[in-house]
Design an enzyme around this catalytic site. Structure first.
Site, PDB file in Angstrom:
ATOM      1  N   ASP A  62      17.761  10.755 -22.008  1.00 29.82           N
ATOM      2  CA  ASP A  62      16.965   9.531 -22.211  1.00 29.82           C
ATOM      3  C   ASP A  62      16.273   9.078 -20.929  1.00 29.82           C
ATOM      4  OD1 ASP A  62      17.696   9.431 -24.836  1.00 29.82           O
ATOM      5  OD2 ASP A  62      19.115   7.766 -24.614  1.00 29.82           O
ATOM      6  N   ASP A  78      23.854  -3.469 -23.213  1.00 30.17           N
ATOM      7  CA  ASP A  78      23.489  -3.161 -21.828  1.00 30.17           C
ATOM      8  C   ASP A  78      22.110  -3.697 -21.445  1.00 30.17           C
ATOM      9  OD1 ASP A  78      25.912  -2.006 -21.240  1.00 30.17           O
ATOM     10  OD2 ASP A  78      25.276   0.002 -21.842  1.00 30.17           O
ATOM     11  N   SER A 128      27.538   9.222 -27.340  1.00 31.03           N
ATOM     12  CA  SER A 128      27.070   8.478 -26.177  1.00 31.03           C
ATOM     13  C   SER A 128      28.308   8.115 -25.363  1.00 31.03           C
ATOM     14  CB  SER A 128      26.322   7.218 -26.633  1.00 31.03           C
ATOM     15  OG  SER A 128      26.152   6.360 -25.528  1.00 31.03           O
ATOM     16  N   ARG A 154      27.641  -3.273 -15.210  1.00 31.89           N
ATOM     17  CA  ARG A 154      26.182  -3.368 -15.372  1.00 31.89           C
ATOM     18  C   ARG A 154      25.495  -4.293 -14.381  1.00 31.89           C
ATOM     19  NH1 ARG A 154      25.765   1.461 -17.214  1.00 31.89           N
ATOM     20  NH2 ARG A 154      25.730   1.732 -19.457  1.00 31.89           N
TER      21      ARG A 154
HETATM   22  N1  ARG Z   1      30.666  -1.200 -26.103  1.00 32.02           N
HETATM   23  C1  ARG Z   1      30.876  -1.198 -24.704  1.00 32.02           C
HETATM   24  C2  ARG Z   1      30.091  -2.295 -24.046  1.00 32.02           C
HETATM   25  O1  ARG Z   1      29.260  -2.886 -24.666  1.00 32.02           O
HETATM   26  C3  ARG Z   1      30.582   0.141 -24.086  1.00 32.02           C
HETATM   27  C4  ARG Z   1      29.170   0.536 -24.084  1.00 32.02           C
HETATM   28  C5  ARG Z   1      28.996   1.859 -23.508  1.00 32.02           C
HETATM   29  N2  ARG Z   1      27.599   2.088 -23.220  1.00 32.02           N
HETATM   30  C6  ARG Z   1      26.997   3.209 -23.496  1.00 32.02           C
HETATM   31  N3  ARG Z   1      25.749   3.267 -23.206  1.00 32.02           N
HETATM   32  N4  ARG Z   1      27.619   4.222 -24.057  1.00 32.02           N
HETATM   33  O2  ARG Z   1      30.316  -2.588 -22.904  1.00 32.02           O
END
Ligand code: ARG
Length: 399
Positions: free
Chosen positions: A13, A121, A170, A92
């Site tokens: 990506d 994110d 992912s 993040r």
């Molecule tokens: N659900 C978790 C969160 O919102 C993990 C997200 C993981 N991110 C990813 N791009 N796979 O923090």
């Protein structure tokens, strides 16, 4: 000359974003930034290699210290959201701040990221980017691309597509946790195959001998493991190994994303589970009943702000001030037993302990038990009165 800084993982990506930022958005220069928060070294090395190859300039920035400090605060707060240990969420804003530093240094006109429009994110990143006044570009969210299209496009631009054997998941991994989502896991009735787990042994196949680990805390922060002082990074990494061997810290759950979408998530986090179990146990020894009760509400708010990417809210500072005050006495050690997926506190010590055996013991006379009689006469008084009132009311109604 139009410049954009791209928050870069090295995956398909974000790599496809590089030519897209030029062709679709008209940038002349794309600068990639990969931030090290304790993901596997191999992953960082690959990102660096690909950034150098496909972008005009690449930076790798070390944020392990910042991340460990944030994790220390998370431990003090026993941080978890709906049972999720917040590894990605907490990282993040730290990643975003580092990307901003580079964007400022490079005098960039915009910052780009590879988040989709469905997850959390995007919110966590952009809150920081907007705070610093940057224009934000999210090609994945804006262009609605399919994987096949991306692969085709990558090939056309001479981008090597990582041919890891059909991995439809992912995955996001850093020092604190590994998350796996997507693919067949999206069906909540499906039981994940064993291969999705990489940090943890199947608890059923974990050693038959339990292992006891001693963790020492100072002001709520872990400082030593089995009497050996260690910096936070090393301590967490070691506990991930030990706990992983015993099958500790697997979570398979349904989670409420900020947008309201529910998602099925699988997480691994041995050190997190061990440290928070031990830390909670020590708190029970040193904090008062009322502190413990009130802190639970504080913890829930704290975790939600982290999950939502709202750690710049003034409430977050206020909650941290409360948490830090309580942690002044959370100094001591806890021994936990690790056995086939479970962590059980088995011993604890603190110089600030509120537990006084000389008062509680069956074998002492330090408290004159007669004093309790008056207390006991009033205890439950309203309930007893209620019982009398109601039985009188019922018998009158029957007549
Ligand atoms: N659900 C978790 C969160 O919102 C993990 C997200 C993981 N991110 C990813 N791009 N796979 O923090």
């Amino acid at each position: 000359m139009c410049k954009v800084v791209l928050s870069y993982s090295g995956g398909l990506d974000t790599t496809v974003c590089i030519p897209l930022l030029k062709e679709r958005y008209g940038f002349d220069e794309v600068i990639t930034v990969t931030v090290d928060i304790g993901q596997p070294e191999e992953e960082i090395r690959k990102a660096e290699e690909r950034g150098r190859k496909y972008a005009d300039k690449h930076y790798t920035v070390d944020a392990k210290k910042e991340y460990v400090n944030a994790l220390f605060q998370l431990i003090k707060a026993n941080g978890e959201y709906e049972g999720y240990v917040l590894g990605t969420a907490l990282a993040r804003p730290i990643i975003a701040e580092k990307v901003v530093e580079i964007a400022k240094k490079e005098n960039a006109d915009a910052i780009a990221h590879g988040c989709t429009g469905k997850g959390n994110d995007q919110l966590r990143f952009e809150n920081v980017f907007y705070q610093h006044g940057f224009r934000v570009i999210a090609p994945m969210r804006e262009l609605n691309l399919t994987r096949e299209w991306e692969i085709e496009y990558a090939k056309k631009h001479g981008i090597e597509v990582p041919v890891t054997k059909e991995k439809p998941y992912s995955i996001d991994e850093n020092l604190w946790s590994r998350s796996v989502e997507g693919g067949n896991l999206e069906d909540p009735t499906f039981i994940p195959q064993e291969e999705i787990w990489e940090w943890t042994t199947d608890p059923a196949k974990a050693p038959d001998e339990p292992e006891i680990v001693k963790i020492e805390f100072e002001r709520g922060v872990p400082v030593a493991l089995n009497d050996e002082r260690m910096d936070g990074f090393e301590l967490i990494r070691t506990l991930n190994e030990i706990g992983g061997r015993h099958g500790i810290g697997r979570t398979d759950m349904i989670e409420d994303r900020v947008l309201g979408l529910k998602s099925r998530e699988c997480y691994e986090h041995p050190a997190a589970t061990i440290l928070i179990t031990a830390h909670r146990d020590l708190e029970k020894l040193v904090l008062s009943r009322r502190e413990l009760k009130f802190k639970r509400f504080v913890e829930e708010e704290w975790a939600e702000l982290v999950y939502y990417g709202l750690t710049n809210d003034p409430l977050f500072d206020a909650l941290n001030a409360f948490i830090d005050k309580t942690q002044e006495r959370v100094t001591g050690w806890v021994k936990v037993k690790l056995f086939k997926g479970s962590v059980t506190p088995v011993a604890r010590y603190s110089e600030f302990s509120l537990y006084k055996p000389e008062l509680t013991s069956f074998d002492t006379t330090a408290i004159d038990q007669k004093y309790a009689e008056g207390f006991s006469r009033f205890h439950g008084l309203q309930g007893r009165i209620y019982g009398e009132v109601m039985s009188k009311f019922r018998s009158e109604k029957q007549q």
